[in-house]
Design an enzyme around this catalytic site. Structure first.
Site, short mmCIF file in Angstrom:
data_model
loop_
_atom_site.label_atom_id
_atom_site.label_comp_id
_atom_site.label_asym_id
_atom_site.label_seq_id
_atom_site.Cartn_x
_atom_site.Cartn_y
_atom_site.Cartn_z
N ARG A 1 0.77 -1.28 -0.17
CA ARG A 1 -0.09 0.08 -0.01
C ARG A 1 0.91 1.19 0.07
O ARG A 1 1.82 1.23 0.62
CB ARG A 1 -0.96 0.08 1.22
CG ARG A 1 -2.15 -0.84 1.13
CD ARG A 1 -3.25 -0.36 0.28
NE ARG A 1 -4.28 -1.22 -0.14
CZ ARG A 1 -4.51 -2.43 -0.89
NH1 ARG A 1 -3.29 -2.48 -1.92
NH2 ARG A 1 -5.57 -2.90 -0.93
N GLU B 1 -3.38 7.76 -4.35
CA GLU B 1 -3.72 7.38 -5.65
C GLU B 1 -4.96 8.08 -6.02
O GLU B 1 -5.87 8.20 -5.22
CB GLU B 1 -3.93 5.95 -5.53
CG GLU B 1 -2.70 5.10 -5.30
CD GLU B 1 -2.85 3.27 -5.39
OE1 GLU B 1 -3.93 2.91 -5.73
OE2 GLU B 1 -1.69 3.00 -4.69
N HIS C 1 -0.68 0.53 -9.98
CA HIS C 1 -1.50 -0.59 -9.25
C HIS C 1 -2.05 -1.52 -9.80
O HIS C 1 -3.36 -1.80 -9.94
CB HIS C 1 -2.57 0.32 -8.25
CG HIS C 1 -2.94 -0.55 -6.80
ND1 HIS C 1 -3.36 0.20 -5.96
CD2 HIS C 1 -2.80 -1.62 -6.69
CE1 HIS C 1 -3.71 -0.74 -4.71
NE2 HIS C 1 -3.28 -1.87 -5.43
#
Ligand code: DGY
Length: 323
Positions: free
Chosen positions: A234, A263, A281
């Protein structure tokens, strides 16, 4: 009725439609909390994704039985609050481990061997012929890999590293059993010795208050100037501003990132650097894995809506409070 906050892959939508009425929210990357709250009204289940903040406002909706996240990570969901409201929470563990470990290894190799920089070099017309000192990187074979977070994905990376003749050390607050350590040929280390010894560091921890900014200036200063950092966990686990500084000042050699602090924004300083490989991602983004994640999330949701116990239930305590 089940709410789908974003589209998922087949067979997920078909399974849900066969089982219940399905409502897909309008296409929007980050739904405002108010929109999620409204969507939860009258829903028995919600199939959510990592960009959906699921807190009190949503979880107190009367009649909501389950929030099924299409991810292994569930830091977007306030699980204790869900439990308090009797709402089940599920994730999709065990499906994306190999796909994510493959991608972590791809980032590790790309960053260590300057693959993307080399691609830009050729496309930019700079390749004027072989040169002894052109785009020198660091060997993966025989190097020391430090794995931070030794769960299923971290172990998958360790398995791949063996095939490259790497020495693997890991840091995890919960040590693996001696059998697992032996099978994978790994040794446990404390975090700072690992950081100072490793040529490559791959991060596989969940995002929790304890892991937020686990990697910042002090950690980068501990790493070797030749070291490569890979993060497929993460984004907020890494302090991006500190990483950009460490990469720019060559405190570490390179990084490979799949996840970001905010993000879909990427720290502007990272975007300027050659020695960082940036992916959007996609570590779990294979056709097979993303379809399977969609299917498992749909099945978890259907089971929960029907009053059963979904296989990937994260807060089994909710069942105790039911009469
Ligand atoms: C997860 O499952 O947590 C990933 O980050 C999404 O693929």
């Amino acid at each position: 009725m089940v709410v789908l906050t974003h589209p998922i892959l087949e067979p997920g939508p078909t399974l849900l439609r066969e089982a219940t009425e399905l409502r897909l929210l309008p296409n929007q990357y980050r739904h405002p909390v108010e929109a999620l709250r409204k969507a939860a009204e009258g829903a028995q289940g919600m199939v959510t994704q990592l960009m959906d903040p699921i807190g009190e406002e949503v979880l107190r909706a009367p009649g909501l039985k389950i929030v099924s996240n299409v991810a292994v990570g569930y830091d977007n969901i306030d699980v204790p609050t869900a439990t308090r409201h009797g709402v089940m929470v599920t994730n999709t563990p065990g499906i994306l481990d190999d796909t994510t470990a493959d991608f972590a290894f791809a980032l590790l190799m790309a960053a260590g061997r300057r693959l993307l920089e080399a691609d830009r070099f050729v496309r930019g017309g700079a390749f004027a012929g072989w040169a002894i000192d052109m785009l020198l990187g660091h060997d993966v074979s025989g190097a020391t890999l430090g794995i931070v977070g030794f769960g299923r994905i971290g172990r998958g990376v360790a398995r791949r590293a063996r095939a490259f003749g790497m020495r693997v050390i890991y840091y995890d607050e919960f040590p693996a059993t001696p059998e697992v350590e032996q099978e994978l040929g790994v040794t446990r280390s404390e975090l700072y010795p690992l950081l100072s010894e490793a040529d490559f560091v791959s991060v596989h921890v969940p995002l929790t208050p304890a892991t937020r900014h686990l990697f910042s200036s002090k950690e980068f200063a501990t790493m070797k100037p030749s070291a490569v950092l890979v993060n497929t966990s993460r984004g907020p686990v890494v302090d991006e501003a500190a990483l950009a500084h460490a990469l720019k000042e060559r405190e570490i050699f390179a990084a490979g990132l799949d996840v970001y602090e905010n993000e879909p924004q990427v720290h502007p300083e990272l975007l300027k650097l050659e020695n960082v490989v940036l992916a959007p991602h996609i570590a779990s983004a294979s056709v097979k894995t993303r379809s399977r994640m969609s299917e498992v999330a749909a099945r978890n949701c259907i089971t929960g809506v029907r009053g059963g116990r979904p296989p990937n239930l994260l807060n089994p305590e909710v069942l105790d409070s039911r009469r």
